[in-house]
Design an enzyme around this catalytic site. Structure first.
Site, PDB file in Angstrom:
ATOM      1  N   ASP A  68       6.298   1.396   3.317  1.00 33.30           N
ATOM      2  CA  ASP A  68       6.580   0.173   2.561  1.00 33.30           C
ATOM      3  C   ASP A  68       5.582  -0.933   2.888  1.00 33.30           C
ATOM      4  O   ASP A  68       4.954  -0.942   3.953  1.00 33.30           O
ATOM      5  CB  ASP A  68       8.011  -0.307   2.820  1.00 33.30           C
ATOM      6  CG  ASP A  68       8.279  -0.624   4.288  1.00 33.30           C
ATOM      7  OD1 ASP A  68       7.858   0.180   5.150  1.00 33.30           O
ATOM      8  OD2 ASP A  68       8.895  -1.668   4.576  1.00 33.30           O
ATOM      9  N   GLU A 125      10.356  -0.854   6.988  1.00 31.66           N
ATOM     10  CA  GLU A 125       9.980  -1.500   8.241  1.00 31.66           C
ATOM     11  C   GLU A 125       9.747  -2.980   8.022  1.00 31.66           C
ATOM     12  O   GLU A 125      10.030  -3.805   8.882  1.00 31.66           O
ATOM     13  CB  GLU A 125       8.718  -0.841   8.811  1.00 31.66           C
ATOM     14  CG  GLU A 125       8.384  -1.248  10.247  1.00 31.66           C
ATOM     15  CD  GLU A 125       7.516  -2.492  10.364  1.00 31.66           C
ATOM     16  OE1 GLU A 125       7.366  -3.011  11.482  1.00 31.66           O
ATOM     17  OE2 GLU A 125       6.977  -2.960   9.335  1.00 31.66           O
ATOM     18  N   HIS A 150      -0.579  -8.815   5.456  1.00 34.44           N
ATOM     19  CA  HIS A 150       0.382  -9.689   4.763  1.00 34.44           C
ATOM     20  C   HIS A 150      -0.306 -10.815   3.987  1.00 34.44           C
ATOM     21  O   HIS A 150       0.375 -11.695   3.456  1.00 34.44           O
ATOM     22  CB  HIS A 150       1.405 -10.289   5.736  1.00 34.44           C
ATOM     23  CG  HIS A 150       2.339  -9.291   6.338  1.00 34.44           C
ATOM     24  ND1 HIS A 150       3.620  -9.605   6.734  1.00 34.44           N
ATOM     25  CD2 HIS A 150       2.197  -7.970   6.614  1.00 34.44           C
ATOM     26  CE1 HIS A 150       4.214  -8.526   7.241  1.00 34.44           C
ATOM     27  NE2 HIS A 150       3.354  -7.527   7.179  1.00 34.44           N
TER      28      HIS A 150
END
Length: 375
Positions: A68, A133, A348
């Protein structure tokens, strides 16, 4: 650029696996592993896909990771669509390139090469993969670990592919992580009119001395492996939004990242004692998302350090800094746990990317670790 690691990473990036949606990533990995003789057990829980795969028997080295990814944010700000992998100037762009589809590809390709050279390897090689996660992590690795422990599965070593590196692959290896404990605290007062404070009880005023003392506490000084425990107030909320109403409650949320010098029970006891000292009326809810763990020098750390030194000619730092990872769950099995992955500078972020050559290097490091532990 034709390279099996890069090609597999690109195939994974094209699958928009926003947590906990796997979007077909695991099917791709499972097919590759089954082709080289792995037994695969799907272990799905609720909306989360997981699998446990193994080949061989005996002393066990597992590679752990997640399919993920976090949301890409504003796609218009990316230099290319986030789920359309693109290589520019040697950098592979795409959501999950560094965290952690590149690592997954490197693991699988390393396993393929290892099995080709060591078809009758003496130990057991395993994979523990989850699709949750990045989000709640409630139905991912923690549930798989619970199931494996319930049937006394053996796990001696675990390599987690989280992006541990800072500037070059392998410059930092994580051989432990701090614990994480969150406190959701509500201080109770009596709501009233600001012009009549004697008819109310302001929880903000009552809590201020407590909070002032709380933030001044030196919880510990850390140790050889861990920095000092950190406490940070994350959220604070009171009032109705009106300037003439004394609030009836104050909500404060604070988080501890704690070392092995403390336990969660020690922290709780100190906070509760402080609340009692200040004679506050309160309700409290605790959330322990992970205990601290540490893997001392041993066969796994030595194998990882050897692989990094062999291929990148640098001596990695062994650190326990940063946030939590799924390693905290796997450590409960008594396994030695180490994290080694690509450079984390863009994880991210908009335009997440990884040096394509680094993924090739990572695959070679992973293969060398396999050769040292289960060949």
């Amino acid at each position: 650029m034709s390279c099996p690691v890069i090609e597999l990473t690109q195939q994974l990036i094209r699958r928009p696996s926003l947590s906990p949606d796997d979007a077909g990533c695991q099917a791709l990995l499972i097919k590759r592993l089954q082709a080289i003789g792995f037994t695969v057990e799907r272990m799905d829980f609720a909306d989360t896909q997981n699998f446990w795969a193994w080949r061989g028997q005996g002393e066990t080295l597992a590679f752990a990771g997640h399919t993920d990814v976090v949301p890409p944010g504003d796609a218009d700000r990316w230099i290319n669509p986030p789920f359309e992998p693109t290589i520019r100037d040697g950098m592979l762009f795409g959501r999950g390139a560094a965290d952690m589809k590149g690592s997954l590809a490197a693991m699988v390709v390393a396993a393929e090469r290892f099995v080709a050279q060591h078809p009758n390897h003496t130990g057991r090689l395993a994979f523990l993969i989850t699709s949750d996660e990045e989000a709640s992590a409630h139905n991912g690795t923690v549930k798989v670990v619970d199931a494996l422990m319930a049937r006394n599965e053996r796990l001696d070593y675990c390599l987690v592919g989280e992006p541990s590196s800072i500037e070059v692959v392998g410059d930092v290896v994580k051989n432990g992580r701090r614990g994480s404990l969150t406190c959701n605290l509500t201080i109770h007062g009596v709501q009233g009119h600001v012009a009549y404070p004697h008819l109310a009880d302001n929880p903000v005023h009552r809590a201020a001395p407590f909070l002032n003392e709380l933030v001044a506490i030196e919880w510990d000084q850390g140790n050889e492996f861990f920095p000092a425990t950190s406490m940070q107030i994350a959220n604070i909320q009171a009032g109705t939004g009106s300037n003439n109403v004394i609030p009836g409650e104050l909500f404060v949320q604070f988080n501890f990242r704690f070392s092995t010098e403390l336990t969660d029970e020690m922290i709780k006891a100190q906070v509760l004692a402080l609340l009692e000292k200040h004679q506050l009326r309160y309700t409290v809810d605790w959330w322990l998302s992970g205990q601290p763990f540490l893997t001392a020098r041993g066969k796994l750390v030595d194998a990882v350090v050897n692989a990094v030194e062999h291929y990148n000619e640098i001596k990695p730092q062994l650190l326990t800094t940063g946030g939590t990872s799924d390693g905290r769950f796997i450590a409960r099995m008594g396994a030695q746990v180490v994290e080694l992955g690509p450079v984390n500078a863009t994880i991210h972020k908009i335009n997440e990317c990884v040096n394509a050559a680094d993924l090739q290097l990572l695959a070679r490091m992973y293969q060398r670790i396999m050769e040292q532990l289960v060949a």
